[in-house]
Design a protein around this motif. Sequence first.
Motif: not given
Length: 281
Positions: A217-245
């Motif tokens: 009902d409320i989604n909270i995170a701590e500062p700087g936490s890494l949150i995602g499904f697949a890793g950045p490298r996997v996503i980059k190779e899948t969509i063939k685009k550079d990921l935002p900073k």
Amino acid sequence: MSWFKREVKGIITTTEEKKEAPDGIWNKCPNCKKPLHYTEQVENQYVCHYCGYHLRIGSKEYFSILFDDNQYTEIFPHLRSGDPLNFTDTKKYTDRLKDTIAKTGLDDAIRAAHGKIGGLDIMIACMDFNFIGGSMGSVVGEKIARSIDYSIQNKVPFLMISKSGGARMMEAAFSLMQMAKTSAKLALLAQARVPYISLLTDPTTGGVTASYAMLGDINIAEPGSLIGFAGPRVIKETIKKDLPKGFQTAEFLQEHGFLDFIVDRREMKEKLSSFLGMMKN
């Protein structure tokens, strides 16, 4: 041999008399690399007082920070995973479980307990990354399900603290089924009109992010936490685009509407108490 001993005002000291600092008294901030004393870490709730980096902690530390006077009752403390697939990689799964239990003192990657925050009743399930990377296996799903049942039966708000590398590969489909199981239980919690707060910490990834971690009902995170499904490298190779900073940081997710709040750990108890009070009313 004066090279190997000192004589100061008649007192002789040798290298044999030196006392080494006990392990764990000092460590180094992973972010700013400055030394941190254990006592200072505890007093500052495991946040670096130089740069504000939130150190990774487990259920024991979160319970001590959040529960009033560190008083709580743990439920189902001794549930342990089986080995339904007779999984063996470089090591038998059963052997790895035994070694991890002995090393961490935990029975699995989650603990659940009920107590009070700011005088208000709450049920908390908290994951431990030290137990096989906080991986989600059948015990994790079962403890979350039983915690939700407790919340429904007692009309007590539920707080889920996620910290995980994702599904536990050694349990294969048994692990993946926990995504559906916990999501279904959370639907029952919503039908019962019992509040659910999800706290995402560093890291929260894989099937955990794809299920109960993002359903609060409320989604909270701590500062700087890494949150995602697949890793950045996997996503980059899948969509063939550079990921935002800053991709997959808590700040990036909040900016794009996936999180409601980012809360400093030192303010977490006060914020949660405020949310619980509003939800109760």
